[in-house]
Design a protein around this motif. Sequence first.
Motif, PDB file in Angstrom:
ATOM      1  N   ARG A 412       0.945  -1.405   0.252  1.00 21.67           N
ATOM      2  CA  ARG A 412      -0.309  -0.351   0.221  1.00 21.67           C
ATOM      3  C   ARG A 412       0.836   1.630   0.107  1.00 21.67           C
ATOM      4  O   ARG A 412       2.044   1.063   1.013  1.00 21.67           O
ATOM      5  N   PRO A 414       2.336   4.237   0.815  1.00 21.27           N
ATOM      6  CA  PRO A 414       2.349   5.056   2.615  1.00 21.27           C
ATOM      7  C   PRO A 414       2.706   6.034   2.663  1.00 21.27           C
ATOM      8  O   PRO A 414       3.334   7.476   2.736  1.00 21.27           O
ATOM      9  N   VAL A 415       1.318   7.315   1.766  1.00 22.45           N
ATOM     10  CA  VAL A 415       1.142   8.377   2.157  1.00 22.45           C
ATOM     11  C   VAL A 415      -0.056   8.398   2.609  1.00 22.45           C
ATOM     12  O   VAL A 415      -1.262   7.905   2.488  1.00 22.45           O
ATOM     13  N   TRP A 416      -0.302   9.218   3.414  1.00 19.84           N
ATOM     14  CA  TRP A 416      -1.561   9.661   4.336  1.00 19.84           C
ATOM     15  C   TRP A 416      -2.056  11.180   3.981  1.00 19.84           C
ATOM     16  O   TRP A 416      -1.277  11.979   3.631  1.00 19.84           O
ATOM     17  N   TYR A 417      -2.978  11.308   4.011  1.00 20.31           N
ATOM     18  CA  TYR A 417      -4.034  12.541   3.392  1.00 20.31           C
ATOM     19  C   TYR A 417      -4.744  13.073   4.619  1.00 20.31           C
ATOM     20  O   TYR A 417      -5.419  12.855   5.046  1.00 20.31           O
ATOM     21  N   GLU A 424       0.177  15.841   2.238  1.00 20.27           N
ATOM     22  CA  GLU A 424       0.618  14.910   2.051  1.00 20.27           C
ATOM     23  C   GLU A 424       1.524  14.458   2.509  1.00 20.27           C
ATOM     24  O   GLU A 424       2.781  14.732   2.927  1.00 20.27           O
ATOM     25  N   HIS A 427       5.186   8.382   5.232  1.00 20.32           N
ATOM     26  CA  HIS A 427       5.559   7.779   6.358  1.00 20.32           C
ATOM     27  C   HIS A 427       5.828   6.537   6.253  1.00 20.32           C
ATOM     28  O   HIS A 427       4.864   5.932   5.953  1.00 20.32           O
ATOM     29  N   GLN A 429       4.935   4.341   9.178  1.00 15.86           N
ATOM     30  CA  GLN A 429       3.820   3.507   9.572  1.00 15.86           C
ATOM     31  C   GLN A 429       2.655   5.126  10.311  1.00 15.86           C
ATOM     32  O   GLN A 429       3.495   6.030   9.926  1.00 15.86           O
ATOM     33  N   GLU A 430       1.231   4.684  10.003  1.00 18.39           N
ATOM     34  CA  GLU A 430       0.531   6.009  10.310  1.00 18.39           C
ATOM     35  C   GLU A 430       1.109   6.669  11.276  1.00 18.39           C
ATOM     36  O   GLU A 430       0.632   6.736  12.492  1.00 18.39           O
ATOM     37  N   LEU A 442      -6.291  11.438   9.203  1.00 16.05           N
ATOM     38  CA  LEU A 442      -5.837  11.035   8.812  1.00 16.05           C
ATOM     39  C   LEU A 442      -6.297  10.296   7.793  1.00 16.05           C
ATOM     40  O   LEU A 442      -6.761   9.500   8.005  1.00 16.05           O
ATOM     41  N   GLN A 444      -5.353   7.330   4.624  1.00 15.69           N
ATOM     42  CA  GLN A 444      -4.153   6.990   4.030  1.00 15.69           C
ATOM     43  C   GLN A 444      -5.184   6.621   2.141  1.00 15.69           C
ATOM     44  O   GLN A 444      -5.816   6.149   2.302  1.00 15.69           O
ATOM     45  N   ASP A 445      -3.721   6.788   1.861  1.00 17.87           N
ATOM     46  CA  ASP A 445      -4.180   6.770  -0.022  1.00 17.87           C
ATOM     47  C   ASP A 445      -4.510   4.984  -0.345  1.00 17.87           C
ATOM     48  O   ASP A 445      -3.810   3.952   0.248  1.00 17.87           O
TER      49      ASP A 445
END
Length: 884
Positions: A412, A414-417, A424, A427, A429-430, A442, A444-445
């Motif tokens: 997956r 590893p980008v969170w919005y 953007e 990371h 990990q979350e 937040l 995750q993509d």
Amino acid sequence: MQREGLPSRYDPGKVEKKLYARWEKEGYFEPVGDSPYYVIPMPPPNITGALHMGHALNNTLQDILIRWKRMEGYTVLWLPGTDHASIATEARVVEALAREGKSKKDLGREAFLAKLWEWREKYGRTITYQLRKLGCSCDWSRERFTMDEGLNRAVVEVFKQFYQEGLIYRGDYIVNWCPSCETTLSDIEVEHKDHEGKLYYIAYPLAGEDGEIIIATTRPETMLGDTGVAVNPEDKRYEGYAGKKVVLPLMEREIPVISDSYVDPEFGTGALKITPGHDPNDFEIGERRQLETVNVIDEKGMMTEAAKQYQGLDRYECREKVIEDLKKRGLLRKVDDYPHSVGHCYRCDSTVEPLVSRQWFVRMKPLAKPAIRAVEDGQVRFVPPRFARIYLRWMEEIRDWCISRQLWWGHRIPVWYCQDCQEEIVHDQEPASCPECGSNALVQDPDVLDTWFSSALWPFSTLGWPEKTEDLERFFPASVLVTGRDIIFFWVARMIFSSLKFMGEVPFQDVVIHGMVRNAEGKTMSKSLGTGVDPLDIIEDYGADALRFALLHGITLGNDTRFRPEKLEASRNFTNKLWNAARFILMNTKNEIMKQPEPQDLASRWILSRLQGIIVDVTRNLTAYRFSDAAQAVYDFTWSEFCDWYIELAKSTLYSERNEEEKDEIISVLHHVFQQILHLLHPVMPFVSEEIWLSLPGTGETLMKAPWPEATEKYVDQRAEEDVDMLKEIIRAIRNMRQEMDVPPGRKITAVIAGEKKWHSLLVTGTDYIKDLAGVSRLLIGDTGQTDTQHSLSTIIKGIEIYLPLADMLDLKEEKNRLEKQKAKLEQELKRVTQQLNNQGFVEKAPAKLVEAERQKEKEYQESYEKVCERLQQVNSALKAGKD
């Protein structure tokens, strides 16, 4: 270890199972020691896959190199593993759910992924079991999977570093979209196939004035999303049109006419409809000319709301409806047949749809430059070299790599919005909160990375990177990669630029490229087409060694090879030949360690000298990756020289009244040469060579760790080779003359041999060999006056005359009767066929093939008739001489 005798027949199934279990249990495949390292990373097969003939060839070639280098004393590592294969694996599980009336969305992401891991545990190890059946000596203790925790960490680390350096970006761009798999595809995941299509000529009326522009297209359904019409500025036919507008048929909206040098005046009418949302070239023109992008086809291949009255139709249904409506309005000018290339998904074969979509990309130009230089400078060497040119051409023309896939199975992104400030966050990990605004909202993509993103890291991620592990220190870079030409761009290129970027050096020195395995007719092997051959079926029927040897027969690196059943028969016959030779040697061998041979007899000096040449030849061919030549050299030496000649020559001593010391010397040579054959053969045919080797006295615990043969100068004896070659020619000549006269094999004959004085000593030395191998009871050397040469068969070989008296070979009266009967029969056949061919009606009316067959018969009958008459004359002459 305790030695056992060999049964009368070789049982490959029983032997292979027993030996492989022992090899794996004893840890023979694991790298031991700190001698020079030799490393091969196995191209990881998909967990959805089953062993096919391409896998069998690829892994046989790798195993040959690994076993050879292990015997040469290297610390070898052949690192195995499997690939998660995002698209293919997810498709399998989706299909399984569909049979239960469920979808992945019904389950939700977490439950669906749990199903995928279950599927992987149940089916994903099938191919590694099959590789064991093939005899692959890879280190299973180091087996990796592209979604292992360690490899996942490597993937995230690479994404982070790329992102921080601006080499990964997110943007709206036209991508290749598979409506069936519902995901993007990179350019090299699209397979282009020839298609018999149509070219539709459609009139676009000028806006506000009389006139029209006619465009030509293969995809009329996409015209609903047109936002311009382009003409070439150099095209005189369209001078003054740029800046005007046309009315888009069926949509009734005005779109501009623009000029752009991309337009090919030779295609269609020279006017090009521009659909930025559904054609990559149109997208580029739209970007340059600030044209609007309108998407009229969605991710499922259905028409969108922007298609107005066509909304909800399948793209192909829409095409038919658009054509129908254009005809009604009188705007369809003509339709031509038009063969052209159409892109298909490499996984499911659906027609690819270009769509504008927001995706993640890797900037390729900065990464491609050092990867180009590495091949140009010779840091990476392609074998055959022509594939370097293909690699370089592709790398020089490379486009940015779309790495996001609209799937759930895979790494997956590893980008969170941040839902509050749109930040953007990349990371491993979350994150607990947004580093910009502190929000906890937040998301995750949802997409995963292209399967090849993780595969590109295979040579170093499997060894523990990004940690500085002992394995990474010892086994990177690899020595060689063996792979098919179809994944040079998918995988090889990406491993090279990834290794250069993150390890600072190339991932391997040599890239050995092999072709595809096709069936006997040259067709692609496919179970669905009925042209496939299952390697496991072959192993069941013939054994793994026979399959391995057959796969090597006649292959040339980089070229496709045809697999024929007769190759398997030849391989099995060779296995049986080896087995029988081993049983003969064991029957004549004392259960003790053999001494180093110090031969005095001619045959032994010859075979030991020939062995040195074969050792050099096989080693040279393996070094140059000429696998087929190496295998053929061992085969020819074993069958045609050792078994067919030396064993037979050795029997002259073993079954004679010679003293025991001479016999022991012969046995030591037999044992030594045969052991060396097994060493040379082991990389290609590991099972039968090991089983025989373990039965011989004085051998170690496993052949795979025995030393590779080295040529010994003291055994090289050119004179012995020349002398035995001459004796072989004499023996062959006598055998041929016996055969010509149909002399029964058990009948002993007289032979008279005369020649130059320089051959006298050789003929005396070789007397027993000639007698035993040519069926001669009485051999007269040097005096042709001792026989009736006029009534003998004769031949001359390099100045040596050979005479075989007819009266000694045959019962002349019986032979005369037999020949007269044969002559009468041939006369009848000649009369029949001549009459047939003199019949004008037959020649004119019968099929040409039948007439030609009769002419061929006439020729063959005539040749046989002349030969019988000649032999009859010889027999009559000999009979007359006997009476006189």
